[in-house]
Enzyme design. Structure first.
Site, PDB file in Angstrom:
ATOM      1  N   TYR A  85       0.932  -1.129   0.009  1.00 41.53           N
ATOM      2  CA  TYR A  85      -0.049   0.132  -0.089  1.00 41.53           C
ATOM      3  C   TYR A  85       1.047   1.050   0.097  1.00 41.53           C
ATOM      4  O   TYR A  85       2.166   1.244   0.211  1.00 41.53           O
ATOM      5  CB  TYR A  85      -1.000  -0.068   1.222  1.00 41.53           C
ATOM      6  CG  TYR A  85      -0.278   0.459   2.507  1.00 41.53           C
ATOM      7  CD1 TYR A  85      -0.381   1.620   3.073  1.00 41.53           C
ATOM      8  CD2 TYR A  85       0.137  -0.755   3.153  1.00 41.53           C
ATOM      9  CE1 TYR A  85       0.378   1.983   4.210  1.00 41.53           C
ATOM     10  CE2 TYR A  85       0.880  -0.524   4.531  1.00 41.53           C
ATOM     11  CZ  TYR A  85       0.826   0.825   4.885  1.00 41.53           C
ATOM     12  OH  TYR A  85       1.241   1.056   6.342  1.00 41.53           O
ATOM     13  N   CYS A  86       0.246   2.297  -0.271  1.00 38.09           N
ATOM     14  CA  CYS A  86       0.978   3.742  -0.364  1.00 38.09           C
ATOM     15  C   CYS A  86      -0.155   4.635  -0.231  1.00 38.09           C
ATOM     16  O   CYS A  86      -1.068   4.198   0.495  1.00 38.09           O
ATOM     17  CB  CYS A  86       1.361   4.151  -1.573  1.00 38.09           C
ATOM     18  SG  CYS A  86       0.392   4.094  -3.196  1.00 38.09           S
ATOM     19  N   GLN A  87       0.129   5.742  -0.354  1.00 38.51           N
ATOM     20  CA  GLN A  87      -1.058   6.968  -0.026  1.00 38.51           C
ATOM     21  C   GLN A  87      -2.243   6.565  -0.724  1.00 38.51           C
ATOM     22  O   GLN A  87      -3.482   6.936  -0.128  1.00 38.51           O
ATOM     23  CB  GLN A  87      -0.395   8.194  -0.075  1.00 38.51           C
ATOM     24  CG  GLN A  87      -1.285   9.446   0.718  1.00 38.51           C
ATOM     25  CD  GLN A  87      -1.257   9.275   2.048  1.00 38.51           C
ATOM     26  OE1 GLN A  87      -0.306   8.614   2.647  1.00 38.51           O
ATOM     27  NE2 GLN A  87      -2.062   9.747   2.780  1.00 38.51           N
ATOM     28  N   PHE A 114      -3.496   4.171   1.922  1.00 41.56           N
ATOM     29  CA  PHE A 114      -3.605   4.393   3.264  1.00 41.56           C
ATOM     30  C   PHE A 114      -4.621   5.456   3.293  1.00 41.56           C
ATOM     31  O   PHE A 114      -5.247   5.493   4.363  1.00 41.56           O
ATOM     32  CB  PHE A 114      -2.282   4.934   3.777  1.00 41.56           C
ATOM     33  CG  PHE A 114      -2.350   5.175   4.939  1.00 41.56           C
ATOM     34  CD1 PHE A 114      -2.263   4.052   6.030  1.00 41.56           C
ATOM     35  CD2 PHE A 114      -2.105   6.387   5.653  1.00 41.56           C
ATOM     36  CE1 PHE A 114      -2.343   4.073   7.578  1.00 41.56           C
ATOM     37  CE2 PHE A 114      -2.128   6.627   7.028  1.00 41.56           C
ATOM     38  CZ  PHE A 114      -2.021   5.468   7.878  1.00 41.56           C
TER      39      PHE A 114
END
Length: 125
Positions: A85-87, A114
């Site tokens: 996952y990332c932003q 996120f």
């Protein structure tokens, strides 16, 4: 002039479609409940930069930023599922494409990243 602009727009559109369908093939995008159901039995990797990770991350995640994935790939086992996952989902998709090219096949990413996460988080100091 107009013909050149139209050509550039078509080329950019084709590129984005290619990237979109390539990502669909290499990484499975999971809704939050599906992600929660599987990430504890997998390698949970946050591909955001360290300052973003420190500001808040999913409990149990390891921080391997996309900018360091090439150098730190040995820290990720290819025989176990990898939950990324990332932003927002862009960097995790790029990380998945890179890992896929290097033999990783069980790749999953969090839909919306996120910023859409409502589960438990841990914050830095």
């Amino acid at each position: 002039m107009l013909y050149t602009l139209a050509t550039i727009i078509v080329v950019v559109l084709i590129y984005f479609l290619f990237v979109y369908f390539t990502q669909k093939r290499v990484v499975k995008t999971l809704k939050e409940d599906e992600f929660k159901a599987g990430y504890r039995k997998a390698q949970l990797i946050d591909v955001r930069e360290p300052n973003e990770f420190e500001a808040g991350h999913i409990l149990g995640a390891r921080n391997i930023p996309l900018t360091q994935i090439k150098m730190r790939m040995k820290e990720i086992r290819p025989d176990k599922p990898v939950y990324l996952y990332c932003q927002s989902g862009l960097r995790s998709g790029r990380a998945a494409q890179y890992l896929y090219r290097h033999g990783y096949r069980q790749l999953y990413q969090l839909e919306g990243g996120f910023k859409k996460w409502t589960g438990k988080i841990k914050t830095g100091k």
